[in-house]
Scaffold this active site. Structure first.
Site, PDB file in Angstrom:
ATOM      1  N   TRP A   1      87.291   5.592  50.826  1.00  0.00           N
ATOM      2  CA  TRP A   1      86.807   5.981  52.152  1.00  0.00           C
ATOM      3  C   TRP A   1      86.213   7.387  52.161  1.00  0.00           C
ATOM      4  CZ3 TRP A   1      85.428   2.252  54.913  1.00  0.00           C
ATOM      5  CH2 TRP A   1      86.181   1.075  54.996  1.00  0.00           C
TER       6      TRP A   1
ATOM      7  N   ASP B   1      89.573  12.315  58.308  1.00  0.00           N
ATOM      8  CA  ASP B   1      89.531  10.899  58.658  1.00  0.00           C
ATOM      9  C   ASP B   1      90.979  10.416  58.628  1.00  0.00           C
ATOM     10  OD1 ASP B   1      89.412   8.153  58.747  1.00  0.00           O
ATOM     11  OD2 ASP B   1      88.025   7.931  57.057  1.00  0.00           O
TER      12      ASP B   1
ATOM     13  N   LYS C   1      94.005   0.254  63.042  1.00  0.00           N
ATOM     14  CA  LYS C   1      95.120   0.217  62.098  1.00  0.00           C
ATOM     15  C   LYS C   1      96.430   0.579  62.794  1.00  0.00           C
ATOM     16  CE  LYS C   1      91.808   0.365  58.664  1.00  0.00           C
ATOM     17  NZ  LYS C   1      90.594   1.104  58.330  1.00  0.00           N
TER      18      LYS C   1
HETATM   19  C1  LIG Z   1      89.413   1.365  57.773  1.00  0.00           C
HETATM   20  C2  LIG Z   1      88.991   2.742  57.426  1.00  0.00           C
HETATM   21  C3  LIG Z   1      87.692   3.199  57.674  1.00  0.00           C
HETATM   22  C4  LIG Z   1      86.604   2.313  58.234  1.00  0.00           C
HETATM   23  O1  LIG Z   1      86.842   2.049  59.536  1.00  0.00           O
HETATM   24  P1  LIG Z   1      85.800   1.261  60.464  1.00  0.00           P
HETATM   25  O2  LIG Z   1      86.360   1.491  61.813  1.00  0.00           O
HETATM   26  O3  LIG Z   1      85.823  -0.161  60.016  1.00  0.00           O
HETATM   27  O4  LIG Z   1      84.461   1.862  60.276  1.00  0.00           O
HETATM   28  C5  LIG Z   1      87.394   4.514  57.362  1.00  0.00           C
HETATM   29  N1  LIG Z   1      88.328   5.342  56.846  1.00  0.00           N
HETATM   30  C6  LIG Z   1      89.577   4.924  56.583  1.00  0.00           C
HETATM   31  C7  LIG Z   1      90.574   5.888  56.011  1.00  0.00           C
HETATM   32  C8  LIG Z   1      89.949   3.617  56.878  1.00  0.00           C
HETATM   33  O5  LIG Z   1      91.209   3.203  56.634  1.00  0.00           O
END
Ligand SMILES: *Cc1c(COP(=O)(O)O)cnc(C)c1O
Length: 360
Positions: free
Chosen positions: A101, A171, A195
């Protein structure tokens, strides 16, 4: 058959929340219509929107210097929105590359401007957090970006990188609200909700106001943090149902001990699973280095790929879903976000012990 849901995202939601949403789905608070059918400018929706913002501010003890935004496009849209706002001509941003990511975020940023990797875990197959050497941080970076939890590799920061006066950006898509942390060290935090916080469709952005002044006026409105903040994320129609669901999940977190409660439960859940892996005499192997292990995504494999196939098949037959590892990492992954109960982790741990007994 009971389903034990270990999906990586979208993922398990608290059953109480799903039931509450179901109960008021057709007739929201007696207004004779669903929350999906009324204006986002109505009092009813506005209350939900503000409640959710308030809950986030309170949970993270944010000072009045922070704005809480609800945006669309997922965390992936933030990979580009962040550099579009701040990585302007002549500026450089720093990225810590700890996995799939954060690498994606860095690649997007390079399309916008100058983005350099300050530390990388690639040579360790992203199984251990890279070490950021303070002397490797150039001066005058516009921000430093990292991912607090790498969902695919299953590695997670316990304490965050120290970067001095440079704005720190995280993030936190896969571990936000899973434990208490000091938000004041961050200039910007973003997280897709699907999540730990609700269904897909809304992305939380927490941004320090001091950053908003530097955004070029030429930035398109929808991608401009300052415009979104000035309009309380109601510049256009927000994802009303996702915000509504997220508000219910935030309330559920409050009712279950807040972030302290989440942290204690999440640690217990992770411990019981890592314990099985570590005491299996090598039958199971944790993929992440011990010092970097995530308490959200537990990545592991077995001695052989045949056994792994058999295990995945038997797990599915027994009602355990979502355990196949991400295609980039392979093997297995148990995602045990806030809403996954301890009892489900215990059931998985017991299943793994029994599978080893039958197949060692
Ligand atoms: C799932 C995830 C993403 C992507 O998320 P989207 O909402 O599908 O764009 C980005 N960074 C991390 C750490 C993730 O777990």
């Amino acid at each position: 058959m009971y389903t034990y849901n270990f999906n990586a995202g979208p993922s398990a939601l608290p059953p109480e929340v799903l039931q509450e949403a179901q109960a008021e789905f057709l007739n929201f608070q007696g207004i004779g219509a669903s929350i999906l059918e009324i204006s986002h400018r109505s009092k009813h929706y506005e209350t939900i929107h503000q409640e959710a913002q308030q809950r986030i501010k309170q949970m993270l003890a944010l000072s009045s210097e922070y704005e809480v935004l609800f945006l669309q496009g997922g965390a992936s849209a933030q990979f580009s929105m962040l550099p579009i706002n701040f990585l302007t001509k002549g500026k450089t941003a720093g990225y810590i590359n700890s996995g799939a990511w954060s690498e994606k975020a860095w690649k997007e940023a390079q399309k916008i401007g100058e983005a350099v990797v300050l530390a990388s875990g690639k040579d360790k197959q992203f199984q251990q957090l890279p070490n950021l050497q303070v002397q490797n941080i150039p001066e005058e970076l516009v921000y430093i970006h990292f991912a607090s939890n790498e969902t695919i590799g299953g590695i997670q920061y316990k304490t965050y990188p120290k970067v001095g006066d440079i704005p720190l950006v995280a993030d936190m898509s896969s571990d936000i609200m899973s434990r208490p942390f000091d938000a004041s060290q961050f200039s910007l935090i973003y997280a897709g909700a699907q999540k730990n916080l609700g269904p897909a469709g809304v992305t939380i952005v927490i941004v320090h106001r001091s950053l908003l002044d530097s955004i070029p006026e030429s930035t398109p409105d929808m991608l401009n943090y300052a415009v979104q903040a000035a309009n309380q994320s109601l510049f256009n129609t927000p994802p009303v149902f996702s915000v509504y669901m997220m508000n219910l999940v935030l309330k559920w977190i409050e009712q279950h001990g807040g972030l302290e409660g989440m942290a204690a439960r999440n640690q217990q859940k992770a411990d019981i699973l890592y314990e099985v892996i570590d005491s299996s005499d090598g039958f199971y192997k944790g993929l992440a280095h011990k010092d970097s292990r995530s308490i959200m995504n537990i990545t592991f494999g077995t001695e052989s790929s045949e056994k792994e196939k058999k295990l995945l098949l038997e797990l599915e037959q027994a009602g355990f879903i979502g355990l196949k590892g991400h295609r980039a990492a392979g093997h297995l992954r148990a995602s045990i976000y806030n809403a996954v109960p301890y009892e489900h982790c215990k059931a998985l741990a017991e299943f793994l012990v029994d599978f080893q007994r039958r197949n060692a």
